[in-house]
Design a protein around this motif. Structure first.
Motif, PDB file in Angstrom:
ATOM      1  N   UNK A 185      19.161   8.732 -14.416  1.00 18.69           N
ATOM      2  CA  UNK A 185      19.898   8.530 -13.168  1.00 18.69           C
ATOM      3  C   UNK A 185      20.063   7.055 -12.869  1.00 18.69           C
TER       4      UNK A 185
ATOM      5  N   UNK B 127      22.744   5.655 -15.122  1.00 17.40           N
ATOM      6  CA  UNK B 127      24.055   6.176 -14.720  1.00 17.40           C
ATOM      7  C   UNK B 127      24.566   5.473 -13.482  1.00 17.40           C
ATOM      8  N   UNK B 128      23.681   5.312 -12.475  1.00 14.85           N
ATOM      9  CA  UNK B 128      24.119   4.699 -11.221  1.00 14.85           C
ATOM     10  C   UNK B 128      24.476   3.233 -11.445  1.00 14.85           C
TER      11      UNK B 128
ATOM     12  N   UNK C 293      27.905   3.143 -13.584  1.00 11.12           N
ATOM     13  CA  UNK C 293      29.124   3.517 -12.871  1.00 11.12           C
ATOM     14  C   UNK C 293      29.354   2.601 -11.680  1.00 11.12           C
ATOM     15  N   UNK C 294      28.289   2.147 -11.022  1.00 14.70           N
ATOM     16  CA  UNK C 294      28.462   1.234  -9.897  1.00 14.70           C
ATOM     17  C   UNK C 294      29.053  -0.095 -10.340  1.00 14.70           C
TER      18      UNK C 294
ATOM     19  N   UNK D  64      30.916  -0.561 -12.984  1.00  9.34           N
ATOM     20  CA  UNK D  64      32.316  -0.324 -13.343  1.00  9.34           C
ATOM     21  C   UNK D  64      33.195  -0.292 -12.104  1.00  9.34           C
ATOM     22  N   UNK D  65      32.699   0.359 -11.056  1.00 13.63           N
ATOM     23  CA  UNK D  65      33.483   0.428  -9.812  1.00 13.63           C
ATOM     24  C   UNK D  65      33.647  -0.962  -9.215  1.00 13.63           C
TER      25      UNK D  65
ATOM     26  N   UNK E 285      36.275  -2.849 -11.117  1.00 20.67           N
ATOM     27  CA  UNK E 285      37.647  -2.417 -10.867  1.00 20.67           C
ATOM     28  C   UNK E 285      38.105  -2.793  -9.469  1.00 20.67           C
TER      29      UNK E 285
ATOM     30  N   UNK F   6      33.212  -3.119 -19.090  1.00 25.12           N
ATOM     31  CA  UNK F   6      33.069  -2.981 -20.532  1.00 25.12           C
ATOM     32  C   UNK F   6      31.741  -3.529 -21.036  1.00 25.12           C
TER      33      UNK F   6
ATOM     34  N   UNK G 120      28.766  -1.707 -17.635  1.00 22.23           N
ATOM     35  CA  UNK G 120      29.162  -0.338 -17.312  1.00 22.23           C
ATOM     36  C   UNK G 120      29.012   0.565 -18.524  1.00 22.23           C
ATOM     37  N   UNK G 121      29.614   0.130 -19.645  1.00 21.17           N
ATOM     38  CA  UNK G 121      29.476   0.914 -20.874  1.00 21.17           C
ATOM     39  C   UNK G 121      28.028   0.948 -21.332  1.00 21.17           C
TER      40      UNK G 121
ATOM     41  N   UNK H 244      25.920   3.467 -19.197  1.00 26.53           N
ATOM     42  CA  UNK H 244      26.201   4.890 -19.405  1.00 26.53           C
ATOM     43  C   UNK H 244      25.837   5.310 -20.822  1.00 26.53           C
TER      44      UNK H 244
ATOM     45  N   UNK I 172      22.896  12.113  -9.242  1.00 28.89           N
ATOM     46  CA  UNK I 172      23.356  10.862  -9.857  1.00 28.89           C
ATOM     47  C   UNK I 172      24.603  11.094 -10.702  1.00 28.89           C
TER      48      UNK I 172
ATOM     49  N   UNK J 269      27.432  11.134  -8.269  1.00 29.17           N
ATOM     50  CA  UNK J 269      27.713   9.755  -7.837  1.00 29.17           C
ATOM     51  C   UNK J 269      28.507   9.011  -8.909  1.00 29.17           C
TER      52      UNK J 269
ATOM     53  N   UNK K 270      34.333   6.246 -20.121  1.00 28.21           N
ATOM     54  CA  UNK K 270      33.017   6.377 -19.482  1.00 28.21           C
ATOM     55  C   UNK K 270      32.906   7.709 -18.743  1.00 28.21           C
TER      56      UNK K 270
END
Lengths: 130, 93
Positions: free
Chosen positions: A19, A22-23, A26-27, A29-30, A33, A53, A56-57, A60, B9, B12, B50
């Motif tokens: 988790x 992942x957070x 993705x956070x 990456x956001x 962007x 890239x 973020x990559x 994940x 998660x 999210x 992703x």
């Protein structure tokens, strides 16, 4: 929650680790962007998506590797292919794109971009060693 | 317990990546010049790659990894070809 039934054997520490990555991934990456959609000029905007890239990559991919390794109780590291591939190709594409944009701006005589310095022209300013 | 943590998660991460894809699509439709649109397409490719990996964790299936690998390669080739087109006016000289 029936779709998550394959993860019922996952220990809590592994779930927390997955988790976290992942957070983070993705956070970031956001955030990259959001920067891409808000920065004012193209040469600033081209920096922002690299957050997605790189970390973020990475985040994940690491989450996926930990998840499948713990579930299968053997090392599952083929996701690292995606990480290596994205790390190798992103500088190439963005460098080509930045050079294309610079070429277009110079061809139009855009005053925000410096003109090209020709190699035979002597450089102005103090020479070295004086 | 671990299922709940993972479900929260994963949701999210999916929401974050979906918002990021929407922002990139917005930039692609609005972007002032062609290079902005190409960069937005590249960002869209990376974000969808992703998102497919997150789908793979959620479903526990291996096929999403292969799909995201293919999307990454297609994104690289597409962006290089479009950058070459912007630079020269044609892709293969």
């Amino acid at each position: 929650m029936n779709i998550m039934d394959h993860a019922v054997d996952l220990p809590v520490w592994a779930a927390l680790l997955v988790s976290f990555f992942l957070v983070v991934g993705s956070g970031l990456t956001l955030i990259g962007t959001i920067g891409f959609s808000r920065l004012p000029s193209f040469y600033e905007r081209i920096h922002a998506p690299t957050l997605g890239t790189s970390w973020g990559t990475g985040g994940i991919v690491m989450a996926s590797m930990i998840f499948f390794t713990v579930l299968a109780t053997r090392p599952v590291i083929h996701e690292i292919l995606i990480g290596i591939f994205v790390t190798v190709t992103t500088p190439v594409t963005l460098m080509l794109l930045a050079r294309a944009a610079l070429h277009r701006d110079r061809a139009e005589g855009n005053p925000d971009v410096l003109a090209e310095v020709s190699p035979d022209e002597p450089k102005r300013g103090p020479a070295l060693g004086e | 317990m671990s299922q709940t943590i993972l479900a929260v998660s994963l949701t999210f991460a999916q929401v974050c990546l979906a918002i990021a894809m929407a922002l990139a699509a917005l930039r692609m439709s609005r972007g002032p010049r062609a290079q902005d649109r190409v960069l937005a397409l590249d960002t869209l490719y990376v974000n969808s790659m992703l998102l497919l990996m997150v789908f793979g964790i959620r479903t526990g299936k291996d096929i999403y990894f292969e799909a995201s690998l293919v999307i990454g390669m297609l994104g690289f080739v597409a962006t290089v070809a479009l950058a070459k087109f912007l630079m020269r006016g044609e892709v293969i000289e």
